[in-house]
Scaffold this motif. Structure first.
Motif, PDB file in Angstrom:
ATOM      1  N   PRO A   1       0.831  -1.206   0.000  1.00 48.62           N
ATOM      2  CA  PRO A   1       0.000   0.000   0.000  1.00 48.62           C
ATOM      3  C   PRO A   1       0.872   1.264   0.000  1.00 48.62           C
ATOM      4  O   PRO A   1       1.867   1.343   0.707  1.00 48.62           O
ATOM      5  CB  PRO A   1      -0.810  -0.126   1.290  1.00 48.62           C
ATOM      6  CG  PRO A   1      -0.907  -1.609   1.503  1.00 48.62           C
ATOM      7  CD  PRO A   1       0.423  -2.139   1.046  1.00 48.62           C
TER       8      PRO A   1
ATOM      9  N   ARG B   1      -8.321  -0.069 -10.895  1.00 50.64           N
ATOM     10  CA  ARG B   1      -8.979   1.108 -10.309  1.00 50.64           C
ATOM     11  C   ARG B   1     -10.422   0.772  -9.946  1.00 50.64           C
ATOM     12  O   ARG B   1     -10.895   1.130  -8.866  1.00 50.64           O
ATOM     13  CB  ARG B   1      -8.935   2.295 -11.275  1.00 50.64           C
ATOM     14  CG  ARG B   1      -7.674   3.125 -11.163  1.00 50.64           C
ATOM     15  CD  ARG B   1      -7.790   4.439 -11.913  1.00 50.64           C
ATOM     16  NE  ARG B   1      -7.813   4.244 -13.349  1.00 50.64           N
ATOM     17  CZ  ARG B   1      -6.728   4.131 -14.120  1.00 50.64           C
ATOM     18  NH1 ARG B   1      -5.523   4.210 -13.582  1.00 50.64           N
ATOM     19  NH2 ARG B   1      -6.840   3.963 -15.418  1.00 50.64           N
TER      20      ARG B   1
ATOM     21  N   GLY C   1     -10.707  -0.974  -6.825  1.00 47.83           N
ATOM     22  CA  GLY C   1     -10.263  -0.214  -5.660  1.00 47.83           C
ATOM     23  C   GLY C   1      -8.859  -0.568  -5.205  1.00 47.83           C
ATOM     24  O   GLY C   1      -8.454  -0.205  -4.103  1.00 47.83           O
ATOM     25  N   ARG C   2      -8.113  -1.260  -6.046  1.00 51.14           N
ATOM     26  CA  ARG C   2      -6.755  -1.667  -5.661  1.00 51.14           C
ATOM     27  C   ARG C   2      -5.723  -0.571  -5.894  1.00 51.14           C
ATOM     28  O   ARG C   2      -4.697  -0.543  -5.214  1.00 51.14           O
ATOM     29  CB  ARG C   2      -6.346  -2.916  -6.426  1.00 51.14           C
ATOM     30  CG  ARG C   2      -7.105  -4.136  -5.957  1.00 51.14           C
ATOM     31  CD  ARG C   2      -6.709  -5.338  -6.770  1.00 51.14           C
ATOM     32  NE  ARG C   2      -7.225  -6.540  -6.171  1.00 51.14           N
ATOM     33  CZ  ARG C   2      -6.459  -7.469  -5.602  1.00 51.14           C
ATOM     34  NH1 ARG C   2      -5.159  -7.355  -5.574  1.00 51.14           N
ATOM     35  NH2 ARG C   2      -7.002  -8.536  -5.078  1.00 51.14           N
ATOM     36  N   VAL C   3      -5.971   0.297  -6.863  1.00 52.34           N
ATOM     37  CA  VAL C   3      -5.055   1.404  -7.147  1.00 52.34           C
ATOM     38  C   VAL C   3      -5.852   2.684  -7.354  1.00 52.34           C
ATOM     39  O   VAL C   3      -7.048   2.649  -7.647  1.00 52.34           O
ATOM     40  CB  VAL C   3      -4.167   1.136  -8.399  1.00 52.34           C
ATOM     41  CG1 VAL C   3      -3.291  -0.087  -8.205  1.00 52.34           C
ATOM     42  CG2 VAL C   3      -4.995   1.032  -9.655  1.00 52.34           C
ATOM     43  N   VAL C   4      -5.164   3.790  -7.204  1.00 54.59           N
ATOM     44  CA  VAL C   4      -5.748   5.104  -7.471  1.00 54.59           C
ATOM     45  C   VAL C   4      -4.727   5.895  -8.278  1.00 54.59           C
ATOM     46  O   VAL C   4      -3.516   5.769  -8.056  1.00 54.59           O
ATOM     47  CB  VAL C   4      -6.136   5.834  -6.161  1.00 54.59           C
ATOM     48  CG1 VAL C   4      -4.919   6.100  -5.289  1.00 54.59           C
ATOM     49  CG2 VAL C   4      -6.907   7.102  -6.446  1.00 54.59           C
TER      50      VAL C   4
ATOM     51  N   THR D   1       0.210   6.442 -10.363  1.00 56.89           N
ATOM     52  CA  THR D   1      -0.743   5.454  -9.871  1.00 56.89           C
ATOM     53  C   THR D   1      -0.146   4.776  -8.644  1.00 56.89           C
ATOM     54  O   THR D   1       1.022   4.366  -8.660  1.00 56.89           O
ATOM     55  CB  THR D   1      -1.066   4.418 -10.963  1.00 56.89           C
ATOM     56  OG1 THR D   1      -1.618   5.111 -12.089  1.00 56.89           O
ATOM     57  CG2 THR D   1      -2.056   3.373 -10.480  1.00 56.89           C
TER      58      THR D   1
ATOM     59  N   THR E   1      -3.648   1.320  -3.220  1.00 56.37           N
ATOM     60  CA  THR E   1      -4.456   1.829  -2.114  1.00 56.37           C
ATOM     61  C   THR E   1      -4.279   0.913  -0.907  1.00 56.37           C
ATOM     62  O   THR E   1      -3.898  -0.247  -1.034  1.00 56.37           O
ATOM     63  CB  THR E   1      -5.948   1.853  -2.496  1.00 56.37           C
ATOM     64  OG1 THR E   1      -6.393   0.525  -2.723  1.00 56.37           O
ATOM     65  CG2 THR E   1      -6.195   2.732  -3.708  1.00 56.37           C
TER      66      THR E   1
ATOM     67  N   GLU F   1      -6.618  -0.450   0.619  1.00 56.15           N
ATOM     68  CA  GLU F   1      -7.581  -1.527   0.373  1.00 56.15           C
ATOM     69  C   GLU F   1      -7.098  -2.449  -0.740  1.00 56.15           C
ATOM     70  O   GLU F   1      -7.622  -3.544  -0.907  1.00 56.15           O
ATOM     71  CB  GLU F   1      -8.945  -0.948  -0.030  1.00 56.15           C
ATOM     72  CG  GLU F   1      -9.578  -0.085   1.026  1.00 56.15           C
ATOM     73  CD  GLU F   1      -9.025   1.343   1.047  1.00 56.15           C
ATOM     74  OE1 GLU F   1      -8.487   1.828   0.037  1.00 56.15           O
ATOM     75  OE2 GLU F   1      -9.129   1.974   2.100  1.00 56.15           O
ATOM     76  N   GLY F   2      -6.104  -2.007  -1.495  1.00 49.82           N
ATOM     77  CA  GLY F   2      -5.612  -2.788  -2.622  1.00 49.82           C
ATOM     78  C   GLY F   2      -4.926  -4.069  -2.215  1.00 49.82           C
ATOM     79  O   GLY F   2      -4.923  -5.053  -2.942  1.00 49.82           O
TER      80      GLY F   2
END
Length: 68
Positions: free
Chosen positions: A16, A45, A48-51, A58, A61, A63-64
């Motif tokens: 993360p 994305r 919800g694994r990357v932002v 990039t 996250t 949560e990723g």
């Protein structure tokens, strides 16, 4: 492609907060088209694994990482 990136996140090779390599670098590393990289990043994305932040890159996250 998305599976390969997920594996790096799940194994904590990319923990993360880690900034992913750029699209061009990923395309060269995996010998795929840049559009393939974009599609993989779009999928991550949506999960919800990357932002992605415009101009910054990039990132994984919190949560990723599904395997603490």
């Amino acid at each position: 492609m998305a599976d390969a990136l997920r594996a790096k996140i799940d194994s904590r090779e990319w923990p993360p907060g880690h900034k992913l390599p750029g699209e061009v670098t990923l395309a060269q590393t995996y010998d795929v088209a840049r559009g393939t990289v974009r599609a993989a990043l779009d999928a991550l994305r949506e999960e919800g694994r990357v932002v992605t932040f415009t101009g910054r890159g990039t990132f994984v996250t919190p949560e990723g990482d599904r395997n603490p």
